[in-house]
Design a protein around this motif. Structure first.
Motif, PDB file in Angstrom:
ATOM      1  N   GLN A 258      -8.467   4.893   7.754  1.00  0.00           N
ATOM      2  CA  GLN A 258      -7.044   4.988   8.070  1.00  0.00           C
ATOM      3  C   GLN A 258      -6.381   3.625   7.897  1.00  0.00           C
ATOM      4  OE1 GLN A 258      -7.677   6.957  11.993  1.00  0.00           O
ATOM      5  NE2 GLN A 258      -6.097   8.385  11.312  1.00  0.00           N
ATOM      6  N   GLY A 259      -5.289   3.616   7.223  1.00  0.00           N
ATOM      7  CA  GLY A 259      -4.598   2.384   6.874  1.00  0.00           C
ATOM      8  C   GLY A 259      -4.555   2.196   5.374  1.00  0.00           C
ATOM      9  N   ILE A 260      -5.589   2.682   4.681  1.00  0.00           N
ATOM     10  CA  ILE A 260      -5.581   2.581   3.224  1.00  0.00           C
ATOM     11  C   ILE A 260      -4.455   3.435   2.645  1.00  0.00           C
ATOM     12  CG2 ILE A 260      -6.920   3.003   1.114  1.00  0.00           C
ATOM     13  CD1 ILE A 260      -9.428   2.332   2.585  1.00  0.00           C
ATOM     14  N   ASN A 261      -4.089   4.503   3.363  1.00  0.00           N
ATOM     15  CA  ASN A 261      -2.966   5.324   2.899  1.00  0.00           C
ATOM     16  C   ASN A 261      -1.684   4.503   2.791  1.00  0.00           C
ATOM     17  OD1 ASN A 261      -3.386   5.356   5.818  1.00  0.00           O
ATOM     18  ND2 ASN A 261      -1.603   6.709   5.950  1.00  0.00           N
ATOM     19  N   ASP A 262      -1.490   3.555   3.715  1.00  0.00           N
ATOM     20  CA  ASP A 262      -0.312   2.683   3.635  1.00  0.00           C
ATOM     21  C   ASP A 262      -0.356   1.800   2.391  1.00  0.00           C
ATOM     22  OD1 ASP A 262       1.223   2.734   6.510  1.00  0.00           O
ATOM     23  OD2 ASP A 262      -0.920   3.082   6.757  1.00  0.00           O
ATOM     24  N   LEU A 263      -1.548   1.366   2.017  1.00  0.00           N
ATOM     25  CA  LEU A 263      -1.669   0.414   0.905  1.00  0.00           C
ATOM     26  C   LEU A 263      -1.316   1.032  -0.436  1.00  0.00           C
ATOM     27  CD1 LEU A 263      -4.977  -1.442   1.890  1.00  0.00           C
ATOM     28  CD2 LEU A 263      -2.638  -1.793   2.701  1.00  0.00           C
ATOM     29  N   VAL A 264      -1.337   2.351  -0.532  1.00  0.00           N
ATOM     30  CA  VAL A 264      -0.973   3.000  -1.794  1.00  0.00           C
ATOM     31  C   VAL A 264       0.540   3.007  -1.997  1.00  0.00           C
ATOM     32  CG1 VAL A 264      -1.126   5.139  -3.136  1.00  0.00           C
ATOM     33  CG2 VAL A 264      -3.023   4.470  -1.672  1.00  0.00           C
ATOM     34  N   THR A 265       1.294   3.004  -0.904  1.00  0.00           N
ATOM     35  CA  THR A 265       2.741   3.250  -1.003  1.00  0.00           C
ATOM     36  C   THR A 265       3.514   2.225  -1.830  1.00  0.00           C
ATOM     37  OG1 THR A 265       3.110   2.175   1.153  1.00  0.00           O
ATOM     38  CG2 THR A 265       2.771   4.565   1.132  1.00  0.00           C
ATOM     39  N   PRO A 266       3.238   0.912  -1.733  1.00  0.00           N
ATOM     40  CA  PRO A 266       3.973  -0.008  -2.612  1.00  0.00           C
ATOM     41  C   PRO A 266       3.710   0.278  -4.087  1.00  0.00           C
ATOM     42  CG  PRO A 266       2.886  -1.208  -0.836  1.00  0.00           C
ATOM     43  CD  PRO A 266       2.342   0.177  -0.813  1.00  0.00           C
ATOM     44  N   PHE A 267       2.468   0.576  -4.418  1.00  0.00           N
ATOM     45  CA  PHE A 267       2.148   0.890  -5.808  1.00  0.00           C
ATOM     46  C   PHE A 267       2.886   2.150  -6.265  1.00  0.00           C
ATOM     47  CE2 PHE A 267      -1.985  -1.261  -4.584  1.00  0.00           C
ATOM     48  CZ  PHE A 267      -1.710  -2.442  -5.269  1.00  0.00           C
TER      49      PHE A 267
END
Length: 454
Positions: A258-267
């Protein structure tokens, strides 16, 4: 460089000292150049030392995170210069020069300096015509020089150039322009194959762990950036789900965390911007063809992979990489702002209680989403050095509220740090955070003792 303490300094030592002075002055000029248009803390920037910095013996007041606001006319876009008098432009120069010539300038004295025009703001930094020309020149060559591109990108990338530059900075797209199109086409097809092999299959072909992981991803996707309505579109959430599940299956050492989902959003936002224009609030992913959606997903997948390759132990069992950086953050804050550090310790507040999320999600949940891509310009420009530089960014971020934190008790601090007042932040506040981080990194990173307990 040490002088001969039993007599006069040798000629070699004198030359060394002179060289050190010269390097200091050159560093000062370089820093002022790098930080054109960005505020920076005067005391930190201009404190001069001829001996290696040992902050274990330095008073905390000397490195107070007070902010002295300074701007440069070189930050302006062409429209900003029109109508600006030479006296007003000279006013900003006077402020910078006065600080440069007086490292011990107090806050009260600094307030007497000529006021810097507010319109000389950092928001124009990424798009001023001179910088755009530099980006265009660098990208137009047959081979991109990545080091030059990183230096330019650190201070912000023009939005329309961001997709191509991010692919280059992460090593997803090759620097050689002749190979770029074919490499991207091949990697996008490879992503499609992975989706077909791992995602587009019935649950009967998955293990129990894989089913559990997919369910967790399906739960987290609707929670991703809840304040931005675009991410509430079902089709957007399905794209996130495909990217995350495929990445997790291909990276079994960590799997999905959990948290990796946030990292996709800028891309996702950056690569969609090649197809969708205007405000993100008006975007609809249904306006894209299936091929375009697949290409965007592939670019997100590969760029996420490249990003996390440099911080693998942040997401493995017990996330030791993040725990290590949280400890370094605690030590750095103690060196920079001892009163805050002491107050937090006296109140029993552990850095893991708030900073773990910062490292886990790279501040995406802490600042307005419209500032995230600008922040990530700097992240990606740092390259392999990013994990260590995050410590400085997060120290700068935390100490934005130094005075406030010292007035709060434990429960108040917990609530405050979980709901930081950043919703009205603009690029100016973000640039302050980044410039302080840059200065502290420049000063402290070469000091061997600054991140170890005394």
């Amino acid at each position: 460089m040490k002088n001969n303490i039993e007599g006069e300094p040798s000629k070699k030592d004198t030359n060394s000292s002179s060289n050190l002075d010269s390097r200091f002055n050159q560093t000062l000029r370089n820093v002022q150049g790098l930080l054109k248009g960005r505020t920076f803390p005067g005391k930190v920037l201009l404190t001069r030392r001829t001996e290696p910095l040992d902050i274990t013996t330095t008073s905390s007041s000397e490195y107070s995170p007070n902010i002295y606001k300074s701007y440069s006319e070189d930050n302006l876009g062409p429209g900003d210069i029109v109508g600006r008098s030479s006296e007003e432009i000279q006013s900003s120069r006077t402020t910078i020069d006065a600080m440069a010539n007086n490292p011990k300038l107090s806050k009260s004295q600094s307030e007497k300096l000529p006021e810097v025009p507010r319109s000389l703001s950092s928001g124009a930094r990424a798009t001023d015509s001179a910088r755009v020309m530099k980006f265009s020149k660098e990208l137009s060559g047959s081979t991109v020089i990545l080091e030059t591109l990183r230096e330019l990108a650190w201070s912000g990338i023009p939005p329309y150039m961001r997709p191509n530059i991010w692919r280059l900075l992460l090593g997803y797209a090759p620097p050689n322009s002749d190979r770029r199109e074919s490499v991207l086409a091949r990697k996008r097809l490879e992503y499609l194959d992975c989706v077909a092999q791992y995602y587009d299959i019935p649950d009967t072909e998955r293990s129990e762990d894989e089913i559990s992981m997919l369910r967790q991803i399906a739960v987290d996707c609707p929670r991703t950036v809840p304040d931005v309505t675009f991410f509430q579109q079902i089709e957007v959430q399905k794209s996130l789900e495909r990217i995350l599940y495929t990445w997790a299956i291909r990276h079994p050492a960590s799997g999905y965390v959990q948290g990796i989902n946030d990292l996709v959003t800028p891309f996702l936002v950056v690569f969609l911007s090649e197809y969708l224009h205007g405000s993100i609030e008006n975007w609809s992913i249904l306006d894209l063809t299936p091929e375009n959606i697949s290409n965007v997903e592939a670019d997100c997948y590969w760029c996420l992979s490249k990003l996390l390759d440099g911080m693998q132990d942040h997401y493995t069992f017990a996330q030791p990489g993040i725990q290590r950086l949280v400890f370094k953050l605690k030590e750095l804050v103690r060196r920079i702002d001892e009163p805050v550090s002491k107050h937090m310790e006296e109140q029993g507040l552990e850095f893991l209680q708030f900073a773990f999320r910062w490292f886990n999600c790279l501040l995406i949940r802490e600042i307005p989403f419209h500032l995230v891509t600008r922040l990530w310009d700097t992240y990606l420009a740092e390259g392999d050095a990013l994990p260590e530089f995050l410590v400085y960014i997060f120290a700068s971020f935390l100490l934005t509220w130094s005075d406030k934190l010292q007035k709060l008790d434990f429960q108040e601090m917990v609530m405050f740090l979980q709901h930081l007042p950043t919703h009205n932040w603009t690029h100016q506040e973000l640039e302050m955070v980044l410039s302080r981080a840059f200065m502290w990194h420049t000063m402290f990173n070469s000091s061997p003792s600054h991140l170890t307990s005394s």
